[in-house]
Enzyme design. Sequence first.
Site, PDB file in Angstrom:
ATOM      1  N   CYS A   1     -13.721  -3.695 -17.705  1.00 58.43           N
ATOM      2  CA  CYS A   1     -13.372  -3.908 -16.296  1.00 58.43           C
ATOM      3  C   CYS A   1     -13.816  -2.781 -15.373  1.00 58.43           C
ATOM      4  O   CYS A   1     -14.525  -2.998 -14.393  1.00 58.43           O
ATOM      5  CB  CYS A   1     -11.862  -4.090 -16.166  1.00 58.43           C
ATOM      6  SG  CYS A   1     -11.169  -5.373 -17.218  1.00 58.43           S
TER       7      CYS A   1
ATOM      8  N   HIS B   1      -8.782  -1.788  -9.761  1.00 64.06           N
ATOM      9  CA  HIS B   1      -9.051  -1.154 -11.050  1.00 64.06           C
ATOM     10  C   HIS B   1     -10.134  -0.071 -10.999  1.00 64.06           C
ATOM     11  O   HIS B   1     -10.891   0.130 -11.948  1.00 64.06           O
ATOM     12  CB  HIS B   1      -9.427  -2.218 -12.103  1.00 64.06           C
ATOM     13  CG  HIS B   1      -9.057  -1.798 -13.503  1.00 64.06           C
ATOM     14  ND1 HIS B   1      -9.444  -2.494 -14.627  1.00 64.06           N
ATOM     15  CD2 HIS B   1      -8.329  -0.733 -13.944  1.00 64.06           C
ATOM     16  CE1 HIS B   1      -8.985  -1.896 -15.711  1.00 64.06           C
ATOM     17  NE2 HIS B   1      -8.301  -0.822 -15.319  1.00 64.06           N
TER      18      HIS B   1
ATOM     19  N   ASP C   1     -13.344 -12.021 -14.192  1.00 68.32           N
ATOM     20  CA  ASP C   1     -12.958 -10.935 -15.092  1.00 68.32           C
ATOM     21  C   ASP C   1     -12.939 -11.379 -16.556  1.00 68.32           C
ATOM     22  O   ASP C   1     -12.197 -12.288 -16.925  1.00 68.32           O
ATOM     23  CB  ASP C   1     -11.566 -10.431 -14.697  1.00 68.32           C
ATOM     24  CG  ASP C   1     -11.307  -9.011 -15.159  1.00 68.32           C
ATOM     25  OD1 ASP C   1     -11.851  -8.631 -16.208  1.00 68.32           O
ATOM     26  OD2 ASP C   1     -10.574  -8.286 -14.480  1.00 68.32           O
ATOM     27  N   ASP C   2     -13.759 -10.730 -17.381  1.00 67.75           N
ATOM     28  CA  ASP C   2     -13.749 -10.916 -18.840  1.00 67.75           C
ATOM     29  C   ASP C   2     -14.240 -12.280 -19.314  1.00 67.75           C
ATOM     30  O   ASP C   2     -13.861 -12.719 -20.393  1.00 67.75           O
ATOM     31  CB  ASP C   2     -12.344 -10.662 -19.418  1.00 67.75           C
ATOM     32  CG  ASP C   2     -12.066  -9.177 -19.601  1.00 67.75           C
ATOM     33  OD1 ASP C   2     -12.970  -8.381 -19.346  1.00 67.75           O
ATOM     34  OD2 ASP C   2     -10.947  -8.825 -20.009  1.00 67.75           O
TER      35      ASP C   2
ATOM     36  N   LYS D   1      -8.267  -7.891  -7.908  1.00 65.53           N
ATOM     37  CA  LYS D   1      -8.077  -6.729  -8.784  1.00 65.53           C
ATOM     38  C   LYS D   1      -8.997  -5.572  -8.399  1.00 65.53           C
ATOM     39  O   LYS D   1     -10.212  -5.717  -8.362  1.00 65.53           O
ATOM     40  CB  LYS D   1      -8.344  -7.162 -10.225  1.00 65.53           C
ATOM     41  CG  LYS D   1      -8.297  -6.047 -11.251  1.00 65.53           C
ATOM     42  CD  LYS D   1      -8.533  -6.618 -12.637  1.00 65.53           C
ATOM     43  CE  LYS D   1      -8.688  -5.544 -13.701  1.00 65.53           C
ATOM     44  NZ  LYS D   1      -8.876  -6.116 -15.045  1.00 65.53           N
TER      45      LYS D   1
ATOM     46  N   HIS E   1      -8.831 -12.655 -17.311  1.00 70.66           N
ATOM     47  CA  HIS E   1      -8.300 -11.516 -18.053  1.00 70.66           C
ATOM     48  C   HIS E   1      -6.970 -11.873 -18.718  1.00 70.66           C
ATOM     49  O   HIS E   1      -6.210 -12.697 -18.218  1.00 70.66           O
ATOM     50  CB  HIS E   1      -8.104 -10.336 -17.093  1.00 70.66           C
ATOM     51  CG  HIS E   1      -8.002  -9.005 -17.761  1.00 70.66           C
ATOM     52  ND1 HIS E   1      -6.895  -8.624 -18.496  1.00 70.66           N
ATOM     53  CD2 HIS E   1      -8.859  -7.961 -17.804  1.00 70.66           C
ATOM     54  CE1 HIS E   1      -7.080  -7.393 -18.956  1.00 70.66           C
ATOM     55  NE2 HIS E   1      -8.263  -6.966 -18.556  1.00 70.66           N
TER      56      HIS E   1
END
Length: 334
Positions: free
Chosen positions: A144, A201, A102-103, A199, A293
């Site tokens: 995301c 989301h 993530d990210d 996650k 993240h």
Amino acid sequence: DLHSFPTRRSSDLAALDSTTPASDSATSASSSLGSSSSDSSVSSSSSNVAVGSTMTSSSSSTASASSGSDDSSSSSTIPSLPFTAEPDSNSSHPHIFVVLIDDQGFADMGYNNELDQIAKTTPFMDSLAADGVKLSSYYSQQLCTPARASLLTGKYPIHLGMQHDVIQPESPFGLPLGHQIMPAYLKEHFGYSTHMVGKWHLGHFKKEYLPWMRGFDNFFGYLSDQLWYYNHKSPHACASGVCFYDMQHNGQNAEESIGVYSTFLFTDVVQQILENSDPATPTMMYLSWQNVHAPLDPPPDSFFNEKEIEVLQMVNDPHRRAYASMTQIGRAHV
């Protein structure tokens, strides 16, 4: 039949237990590695080692992606599934392991970094890339929710209505129910056992939008955008000074996980799922890391060996150092 998951490994996490009390702040990690921040942070490479070691079938296949830099494009590697296929538990179907970071930025992966010492802090991911295929010219989503929607459907976010922004804790929408996602296809047409850890989301305002309603047999993780890594509360879902807990197993709060660093927690859950899976049944595992993240929330100093500490100390910026520590979890620790 998975009713509970381990919350820590006694050998690897003994130091963590004594240094990371649950709290509403994101500052439980040691200050020498860096402090909490609203900036993005990097993926745990060690957990991938643990997962790789338990997935021993020679027919296993692995897909890895990064939300924010190199994410939704991975859906292009997923072949079109025939709609006429009958459910089948034939063990000739490969196990599928999809990992989402993530990210993580393009230059935050060691083999892409020629700028600073963070190039030395993704050793395991670099080894995976060296033994696999590096995609250098392709498109992805920078947020995301759109990235996840693309990855699990194989469609551009603009065709899903998910192109605008991310889903907030209070958002009354999600990935439209008319779009069947990867685990549902695999389960319906090929008899896969499907699991998700990490996650989600993609919507949680109605039960129909929850992961175990959309094709996953098992879900252990969180539904919203971000959490603190130790107490698993959401900094974006607070009222009257109280922030809400968001870590669960198929809708039941996983309160025994409070105080366990999420990277270690997810690794333990994945290991138990694989250890209790029938190798003859094709398995699809979607591991959606919290790393990297925001908030920046590194493991404690005591988790790292001397060599890793030396590498981290060469990163001068404290936020960058905290970010780097979230990728420097080496294979020796699993």
